[in-house]
Design a protein around this motif. Structure first.
Motif, PDB file in Angstrom:
ATOM      1  N   VAL A 266      -0.793 -39.793 -19.034  1.00 60.43           N
ATOM      2  CA  VAL A 266      -0.181 -38.620 -19.432  1.00 60.43           C
ATOM      3  C   VAL A 266       0.584 -37.929 -18.414  1.00 60.43           C
ATOM      4  CG1 VAL A 266      -0.759 -36.630 -20.745  1.00 60.43           C
ATOM      5  CG2 VAL A 266      -2.068 -38.637 -21.369  1.00 60.43           C
ATOM      6  N   GLN A 267       1.664 -37.682 -18.760  1.00 57.49           N
ATOM      7  CA  GLN A 267       2.779 -36.524 -17.911  1.00 57.49           C
ATOM      8  C   GLN A 267       2.079 -35.244 -18.248  1.00 57.49           C
ATOM      9  OE1 GLN A 267       4.108 -38.642 -15.669  1.00 57.49           O
ATOM     10  NE2 GLN A 267       5.975 -38.608 -16.564  1.00 57.49           N
ATOM     11  N   PRO A 268       1.461 -34.499 -17.094  1.00 65.41           N
ATOM     12  CA  PRO A 268       0.726 -33.242 -17.313  1.00 65.41           C
ATOM     13  C   PRO A 268       1.781 -32.284 -17.980  1.00 65.41           C
ATOM     14  CG  PRO A 268       0.516 -34.136 -15.139  1.00 65.41           C
ATOM     15  CD  PRO A 268       1.637 -34.994 -15.610  1.00 65.41           C
ATOM     16  N   GLY A 269       1.214 -31.607 -18.976  1.00 62.20           N
ATOM     17  CA  GLY A 269       1.933 -30.733 -19.786  1.00 62.20           C
ATOM     18  C   GLY A 269       3.127 -30.822 -20.676  1.00 62.20           C
ATOM     19  N   LEU A 270       3.192 -32.384 -20.718  1.00 65.56           N
ATOM     20  CA  LEU A 270       4.447 -32.734 -21.669  1.00 65.56           C
ATOM     21  C   LEU A 270       3.733 -33.366 -22.978  1.00 65.56           C
ATOM     22  CD1 LEU A 270       6.762 -34.601 -19.141  1.00 65.56           C
ATOM     23  CD2 LEU A 270       7.066 -32.351 -20.194  1.00 65.56           C
ATOM     24  N   TRP A 271       3.604 -32.664 -23.963  1.00 67.39           N
ATOM     25  CA  TRP A 271       3.165 -32.815 -25.311  1.00 67.39           C
ATOM     26  C   TRP A 271       4.184 -32.106 -26.291  1.00 67.39           C
ATOM     27  CZ3 TRP A 271      -1.496 -35.402 -26.656  1.00 67.39           C
ATOM     28  CH2 TRP A 271      -2.459 -35.682 -25.564  1.00 67.39           C
TER      29      TRP A 271
ATOM     30  N   HIS B  76       3.670 -37.616 -23.804  1.00 69.44           N
ATOM     31  CA  HIS B  76       4.454 -38.342 -22.987  1.00 69.44           C
ATOM     32  C   HIS B  76       3.650 -38.903 -21.835  1.00 69.44           C
ATOM     33  CE1 HIS B  76       8.314 -35.958 -24.404  1.00 69.44           C
ATOM     34  NE2 HIS B  76       7.268 -35.479 -25.233  1.00 69.44           N
ATOM     35  N   CYS B  77       3.885 -40.057 -21.911  1.00 67.77           N
ATOM     36  CA  CYS B  77       3.195 -41.118 -20.813  1.00 67.77           C
ATOM     37  C   CYS B  77       4.246 -41.609 -19.902  1.00 67.77           C
ATOM     38  CB  CYS B  77       2.486 -42.164 -21.766  1.00 67.77           C
ATOM     39  SG  CYS B  77       1.601 -41.566 -22.902  1.00 67.77           S
ATOM     40  N   ALA B  78       3.763 -41.746 -18.776  1.00 65.54           N
ATOM     41  CA  ALA B  78       4.812 -42.358 -17.549  1.00 65.54           C
ATOM     42  C   ALA B  78       5.024 -43.641 -17.920  1.00 65.54           C
ATOM     43  CB  ALA B  78       3.933 -42.230 -16.286  1.00 65.54           C
ATOM     44  N   ASN B  79       6.278 -44.028 -17.703  1.00 65.05           N
ATOM     45  CA  ASN B  79       6.671 -45.264 -17.922  1.00 65.05           C
ATOM     46  C   ASN B  79       7.690 -45.813 -16.738  1.00 65.05           C
ATOM     47  OD1 ASN B  79       7.770 -47.865 -18.959  1.00 65.05           O
ATOM     48  ND2 ASN B  79       9.262 -46.746 -20.238  1.00 65.05           N
ATOM     49  N   GLY B  80       7.236 -46.348 -15.945  1.00 59.72           N
ATOM     50  CA  GLY B  80       7.909 -46.932 -14.540  1.00 59.72           C
ATOM     51  C   GLY B  80       9.402 -47.353 -15.016  1.00 59.72           C
ATOM     52  N   ALA B  81       9.296 -48.082 -16.102  1.00 57.18           N
ATOM     53  CA  ALA B  81      10.637 -48.883 -16.480  1.00 57.18           C
ATOM     54  C   ALA B  81      11.660 -47.725 -17.052  1.00 57.18           C
ATOM     55  CB  ALA B  81      10.139 -50.038 -17.485  1.00 57.18           C
ATOM     56  N   GLY B  82      11.358 -46.595 -17.322  1.00 51.94           N
ATOM     57  CA  GLY B  82      12.635 -45.910 -17.866  1.00 51.94           C
ATOM     58  C   GLY B  82      11.925 -44.504 -18.470  1.00 51.94           C
ATOM     59  N   PRO B  83      12.568 -44.002 -19.542  1.00 55.47           N
ATOM     60  CA  PRO B  83      12.015 -42.605 -20.034  1.00 55.47           C
ATOM     61  C   PRO B  83      10.495 -42.731 -20.421  1.00 55.47           C
ATOM     62  CG  PRO B  83      13.638 -43.557 -21.438  1.00 55.47           C
ATOM     63  CD  PRO B  83      13.528 -44.552 -20.219  1.00 55.47           C
ATOM     64  N   ASP B  84      10.010 -41.409 -20.718  1.00 56.73           N
ATOM     65  CA  ASP B  84       8.565 -41.404 -21.043  1.00 56.73           C
ATOM     66  C   ASP B  84       8.442 -42.184 -22.318  1.00 56.73           C
ATOM     67  OD1 ASP B  84       8.259 -39.968 -18.875  1.00 56.73           O
ATOM     68  OD2 ASP B  84       7.897 -37.924 -19.946  1.00 56.73           O
ATOM     69  N   ALA B  85       7.098 -42.935 -22.386  1.00 53.46           N
ATOM     70  CA  ALA B  85       6.785 -43.544 -23.639  1.00 53.46           C
ATOM     71  C   ALA B  85       5.803 -42.488 -24.477  1.00 53.46           C
ATOM     72  CB  ALA B  85       5.943 -44.782 -23.227  1.00 53.46           C
ATOM     73  N   LEU B  86       6.203 -42.265 -25.577  1.00 57.06           N
ATOM     74  CA  LEU B  86       5.488 -41.342 -26.616  1.00 57.06           C
ATOM     75  C   LEU B  86       4.271 -42.010 -27.368  1.00 57.06           C
ATOM     76  CD1 LEU B  86       8.591 -39.788 -28.213  1.00 57.06           C
ATOM     77  CD2 LEU B  86       7.389 -39.114 -26.139  1.00 57.06           C
ATOM     78  N   VAL B  87       3.043 -41.359 -27.030  1.00 59.70           N
ATOM     79  CA  VAL B  87       1.985 -41.938 -27.784  1.00 59.70           C
ATOM     80  C   VAL B  87       1.448 -40.840 -28.761  1.00 59.70           C
ATOM     81  CG1 VAL B  87      -0.219 -42.814 -27.528  1.00 59.70           C
ATOM     82  CG2 VAL B  87       1.384 -43.675 -26.047  1.00 59.70           C
TER      83      VAL B  87
END
Length: 195
Positions: free
Chosen positions: A74-79, A98-109
């Motif tokens: 989880v990206q802190p504070g990004l919901w 918003h989850c960190a995704n090293g390959a591109g923009p945040d992944a949404l869960v």
């Protein structure tokens, strides 16, 4: 008795308008067929147990409604907390991390549902769920829900509208009405010029 002259310019304008309306009706019929094919593909995806990777490459349309697994950091504070329904159809809020995704923009869960609009406390972890559309993006709807939340309503492609047939009928009716009105206008007697 002299034959009435048909106004050339007006006839051309009406003919072009009617042709355009018929063309739009045919286009809507083509869109109906395309939408039916798409909905059939989504329905088949609901029954396919093989997981796919998440986040998907590109716009994700090819893997919508498929099962996926993802390790969310989880990206802190990004919901995003947006209006949504739970598995019983009750209104409330779905919470999307918003989850960190090293390959591109945040992944949404989408971790789950609650009546509280504030996001839950959740540090992330392995999530299994179903890929669903989210505006122009995709999200993974967690099954089971995470962070002590209730289950969100399952992604359901049957809620996608397929009203192209109604639009096609409207365009064909508009074309017919335009022809009738123009025919009536041609039959109306002309007023004699004032003496």
């Amino acid at each position: 008795m002299t034959a009435r002259r048909v106004p050339v310019v007006a006839t051309i304008v009406v003919a072009l308008a009617v042709a355009a309306m018929i063309g739009l009706g045919i286009w809507q019929l083509q869109r109906k067929t395309q939408k039916e094919t798409l909905l059939a593909r989504y329905a088949a995806a609901l029954t396919n147990p093989a997981p796919v990777s998440f986040p998907p490459a590109g716009d994700g349309a090819a893997v919508l409604y498929r099962i996926a697994r993802f390790d969310c950091r989880v990206q802190p504070g990004l919901w995003d907390s947006v209006a949504g329904r739970n598995a019983q159809g009750e209104p409330g809020y779905v919470h999307i991390a918003h989850c960190a995704n090293g390959a591109g923009p945040d992944a949404l869960v989408q971790v789950g549902w609650s009546r509280d609009p504030h996001p839950p406390v959740w540090q992330g972890g392995a999530v299994t769920g179903r890929i669903a559309p989210f505006h122009r993006l995709t999200r993974l709807v967690a099954v089971p829900p995470q962070a002590g939340l209730a289950a969100s309503a399952a992604p359901d492609p049957s809620t996608i509208p397929n009203n192209h047939l109604a639009y096609a009928v409207q365009w064909f009716l508009f074309a017919g009405v335009a022809l009738v009105i123009y025919a009536l206008a041609l039959r109306r007697p002309r007023r004699s010029p004032a003496a």
